[in-house]
Every structure is written in structure tokens, then in C-alpha cells.
Motif scaffolding. Sequence first.
Motif, mmCIF file in Angstrom:
data_model
loop_
_atom_site.group_PDB
_atom_site.id
_atom_site.type_symbol
_atom_site.label_atom_id
_atom_site.label_comp_id
_atom_site.label_asym_id
_atom_site.label_seq_id
_atom_site.Cartn_x
_atom_site.Cartn_y
_atom_site.Cartn_z
ATOM 1 N N HIS A 60 55.309 -17.325 17.210
ATOM 2 C CA HIS A 60 56.570 -17.877 16.704
ATOM 3 C C HIS A 60 56.458 -18.233 15.229
ATOM 4 O O HIS A 60 57.207 -19.082 14.728
ATOM 5 C CB HIS A 60 56.958 -19.102 17.528
ATOM 6 N N LEU A 61 55.551 -17.607 14.538
ATOM 7 C CA LEU A 61 55.378 -17.805 13.099
ATOM 8 C C LEU A 61 55.451 -16.447 12.406
ATOM 9 O O LEU A 61 55.296 -15.410 13.050
ATOM 10 C CB LEU A 61 54.016 -18.450 12.800
ATOM 11 N N PRO A 62 55.679 -16.443 11.095
ATOM 12 C CA PRO A 62 55.560 -15.171 10.371
ATOM 13 C C PRO A 62 54.164 -14.590 10.535
ATOM 14 O O PRO A 62 53.193 -15.320 10.781
ATOM 15 C CB PRO A 62 55.830 -15.574 8.917
ATOM 16 N N VAL A 63 54.052 -13.281 10.409
ATOM 17 C CA VAL A 63 52.774 -12.591 10.635
ATOM 18 C C VAL A 63 52.448 -11.689 9.451
ATOM 19 O O VAL A 63 53.304 -10.924 8.989
ATOM 20 C CB VAL A 63 52.830 -11.736 11.925
ATOM 21 N N PHE A 64 51.216 -11.785 8.978
ATOM 22 C CA PHE A 64 50.647 -10.805 8.060
ATOM 23 C C PHE A 64 49.629 -9.977 8.830
ATOM 24 O O PHE A 64 48.888 -10.505 9.660
ATOM 25 C CB PHE A 64 49.940 -11.481 6.882
ATOM 26 N N THR A 65 49.586 -8.686 8.551
ATOM 27 C CA THR A 65 48.491 -7.861 9.040
ATOM 28 C C THR A 65 47.777 -7.243 7.838
ATOM 29 O O THR A 65 48.416 -6.869 6.855
ATOM 30 C CB THR A 65 48.962 -6.723 9.966
ATOM 31 N N ILE A 66 46.467 -7.193 7.930
ATOM 32 C CA ILE A 66 45.634 -6.510 6.942
ATOM 33 C C ILE A 66 44.845 -5.443 7.677
ATOM 34 O O ILE A 66 44.170 -5.738 8.666
ATOM 35 C CB ILE A 66 44.658 -7.476 6.243
ATOM 36 N N SER A 67 44.952 -4.203 7.228
ATOM 37 C CA SER A 67 44.125 -3.141 7.804
ATOM 38 C C SER A 67 43.358 -2.466 6.681
ATOM 39 O O SER A 67 43.939 -2.040 5.686
ATOM 40 C CB SER A 67 44.974 -2.126 8.576
ATOM 41 N N THR A 68 42.054 -2.417 6.858
ATOM 42 C CA THR A 68 41.177 -1.814 5.857
ATOM 43 C C THR A 68 39.930 -1.312 6.552
ATOM 44 O O THR A 68 39.580 -1.770 7.655
ATOM 45 C CB THR A 68 40.816 -2.837 4.768
ATOM 46 N N ASP A 69 39.254 -0.371 5.938
ATOM 47 C CA ASP A 69 38.036 0.171 6.524
ATOM 48 C C ASP A 69 37.048 -0.964 6.785
ATOM 49 O O ASP A 69 36.788 -1.778 5.893
ATOM 50 C CB ASP A 69 37.415 1.193 5.567
ATOM 51 N N PRO A 70 36.496 -1.098 8.006
ATOM 52 C CA PRO A 70 35.511 -2.144 8.269
ATOM 53 C C PRO A 70 34.358 -2.145 7.264
ATOM 54 O O PRO A 70 33.756 -3.195 7.012
ATOM 55 C CB PRO A 70 35.017 -1.811 9.683
ATOM 56 N N TYR A 71 34.056 -0.990 6.687
ATOM 57 C CA TYR A 71 33.025 -0.898 5.643
ATOM 58 C C TYR A 71 33.368 -1.798 4.474
ATOM 59 O O TYR A 71 32.484 -2.407 3.851
ATOM 60 C CB TYR A 71 32.922 0.556 5.195
ATOM 61 N N ASN A 72 34.673 -1.907 4.145
ATOM 62 C CA ASN A 72 35.101 -2.758 3.038
ATOM 63 C C ASN A 72 34.873 -4.236 3.313
ATOM 64 O O ASN A 72 34.787 -5.042 2.376
ATOM 65 C CB ASN A 72 36.590 -2.546 2.743
ATOM 66 N N LEU A 73 34.769 -4.577 4.592
ATOM 67 C CA LEU A 73 34.621 -5.980 4.971
ATOM 68 C C LEU A 73 33.190 -6.358 5.316
ATOM 69 O O LEU A 73 32.698 -7.400 4.868
ATOM 70 C CB LEU A 73 35.520 -6.287 6.174
ATOM 71 N N TYR A 74 32.523 -5.528 6.109
ATOM 72 C CA TYR A 74 31.310 -5.986 6.778
ATOM 73 C C TYR A 74 30.023 -5.276 6.372
ATOM 74 O O TYR A 74 28.950 -5.675 6.826
ATOM 75 C CB TYR A 74 31.488 -5.867 8.291
ATOM 76 N N ASP A 75 30.110 -4.241 5.554
ATOM 77 C CA ASP A 75 28.874 -3.587 5.129
ATOM 78 C C ASP A 75 28.015 -4.575 4.350
ATOM 79 O O ASP A 75 28.512 -5.325 3.497
ATOM 80 C CB ASP A 75 29.187 -2.373 4.249
ATOM 81 N N SER A 76 26.717 -4.561 4.602
ATOM 82 C CA SER A 76 25.820 -5.548 4.006
ATOM 83 C C SER A 76 25.818 -5.509 2.483
ATOM 84 O O SER A 76 25.700 -6.544 1.827
ATOM 85 C CB SER A 76 24.393 -5.333 4.527
ATOM 86 N N LEU A 77 25.944 -4.314 1.910
ATOM 87 C CA LEU A 77 25.886 -4.183 0.451
ATOM 88 C C LEU A 77 27.267 -4.143 -0.191
ATOM 89 O O LEU A 77 27.404 -4.482 -1.370
ATOM 90 C CB LEU A 77 25.113 -2.921 0.067
ATOM 91 N N TYR A 78 28.293 -3.737 0.557
ATOM 92 C CA TYR A 78 29.601 -3.457 -0.031
ATOM 93 C C TYR A 78 30.720 -4.352 0.500
ATOM 94 O O TYR A 78 31.726 -4.552 -0.169
ATOM 95 C CB TYR A 78 29.945 -1.980 0.246
ATOM 96 N N GLY A 79 30.535 -4.907 1.680
ATOM 97 C CA GLY A 79 31.617 -5.624 2.346
ATOM 98 C C GLY A 79 31.894 -6.990 1.751
ATOM 99 O O GLY A 79 30.971 -7.792 1.544
ATOM 100 N N ILE A 80 33.172 -7.282 1.506
ATOM 101 C CA ILE A 80 33.528 -8.558 0.870
ATOM 102 C C ILE A 80 33.456 -9.731 1.847
ATOM 103 O O ILE A 80 33.479 -10.888 1.424
ATOM 104 C CB ILE A 80 34.932 -8.487 0.238
ATOM 105 N N TYR A 81 33.363 -9.469 3.135
ATOM 106 C CA TYR A 81 33.289 -10.542 4.129
ATOM 107 C C TYR A 81 31.848 -10.822 4.544
ATOM 108 O O TYR A 81 31.578 -11.787 5.259
ATOM 109 C CB TYR A 81 34.113 -10.158 5.362
ATOM 110 N N ALA A 82 30.920 -9.990 4.089
ATOM 111 C CA ALA A 82 29.532 -10.061 4.548
ATOM 112 C C ALA A 82 28.704 -11.053 3.741
ATOM 113 O O ALA A 82 28.993 -11.349 2.579
ATOM 114 C CB ALA A 82 28.887 -8.680 4.465
ATOM 115 N N LEU A 83 27.644 -11.551 4.383
ATOM 116 C CA LEU A 83 26.708 -12.442 3.705
ATOM 117 C C LEU A 83 25.954 -11.683 2.617
ATOM 118 O O LEU A 83 25.777 -12.178 1.502
ATOM 119 C CB LEU A 83 25.730 -13.029 4.728
ATOM 120 N N GLY A 84 25.516 -10.481 2.920
ATOM 121 C CA GLY A 84 24.837 -9.657 1.927
ATOM 122 C C GLY A 84 23.389 -10.047 1.720
ATOM 123 O O GLY A 84 22.909 -11.047 2.241
ATOM 124 N N PRO A 85 22.648 -9.272 0.920
ATOM 125 C CA PRO A 85 21.207 -9.476 0.766
ATOM 126 C C PRO A 85 20.829 -10.546 -0.254
ATOM 127 O O PRO A 85 19.661 -10.917 -0.338
ATOM 128 C CB PRO A 85 20.722 -8.098 0.293
#
Length: 216
Positions: A60-85
Motif C-alpha cells: 500500500h505504498l509507492p514502489v521502486f524497482t531496480i534491476s541490474t546485473d547481479p555482477y554490478n552488485l555482488y562481484d567481489s571486485l566490481y560490485g557496489i554492494y559487496a564488501l570487496g578485498p
Amino acid sequence: QPSGVIRYSLDGSDPKDTSPVYSAPILLNSTKIIRAKVFASGYLPSQTISNSYFVNENIHLPVFTISTDPYNLYDSLYGIYALGPNADTAFPHSGANYWQEWERPAAIEFYDKSKNRLFKFTGDISIAGNYSQAYDQKSFEIKLGDKYGTGSIQYSFFPDKSYINSTDDIVLRNAGTDNCQMHYRDHLMEKILKGTHADFIAQDPVILFLNGEFWG
């Protein structure tokens, strides 16, 4: 093209020439984002088309959806959501990927409270915030740009500041350091300032789906 083949993905990734071929209706029994692209011999691939399909969602609230390659989010070296090395072991993990000023392309959709899709566009996403970047639920900044064909959106997102009817930058905020508690105190204190002569930040609660997954 008569020789064209539609290929699609269900994980948010940009379809490749090795992705599954669309040859029959796709049965969905849970919320998904489908991304599709046409491939034909001797031609460049088409643009990617992204659409969200909500199954048994009571929202019952407005909704945003984001779709992007999981590589962009979770890859260890490249993903913006990842902890990284290069992250520190101690909170808030300085040096982590999400502390970098990295941007990645994504397809964005916005639905109002009445479940009408008002916008669908491509933009850049980055992780926003300060210490709260280290939380499991992170803030996203969505940046529109002419390079993707949408330089701005003509829409009033904020009831408290309805006169602001154009934007080229949207922050989906995780409530900052209130993330692990009420999610509302910043909003409350800003609203208290509305009747004064002080500046206040307008905001409105929304739901986010990230690659088809409920993200809070």
C-alpha cells in the motif's frame, strides 16, 4: 527481424546471446523482473526491455524497482554492494566496495500507491549514505542522465513539497542510523520543522524491489 531471437533473464542480468530463448509463455509464481533482448545474425542486439511482475504482494505504498546485473552488485571486485578485498575488518568497513564512488547502470520503475506504473527508465545507481552504508540494507542514489535518454522526470514525489515537480536525482534512503530501529525518527523530526521558517528535507516512504526481491 524475421531471423531475430528473443532471449531473456530472470535474475536482473542483461540478456546475452547465451541466455534462455523465449519460445513459450513464462510461468511466474513469485515476483520477478523479466529482462529481454532481441538477437539477430548480422545485427547489433536490440535495447534491453525490463518489466516487473508482482505476484501475491500486499503493498500500500509507492514502489521502486531496480534491476541490474547481479555482477554490478555482488562481484567481489566490481560490485557496489559487496564488501570487496580492501575492506577494514571493523565496522563500518572503510575501503569496502560500497565506500567507493562507483556507479552502475540499472533499469528503474516507479509505481504509485494505486499500483500504476508512472515511469520506466535507465539510469545510474550508486550506494549512498555514511556509516549506514555498512548495513545490510543500503541506500541507493538513482541518477538520471541524457546518455540513457531520460535527463529528468517531471513529477512531484513529495506531498510536503508538491511544488518540486522535476528531479534528476533520487535517493532511496535506508533511514540512516535509524535503520536498525524505527525507520521513522528522521522523517518525524523533518516534518516537525515544516511549520517553521527553517529548511527541512521532504521524504516519503516507499517499497523497494531489487532484482525482483523485496528489499524493504
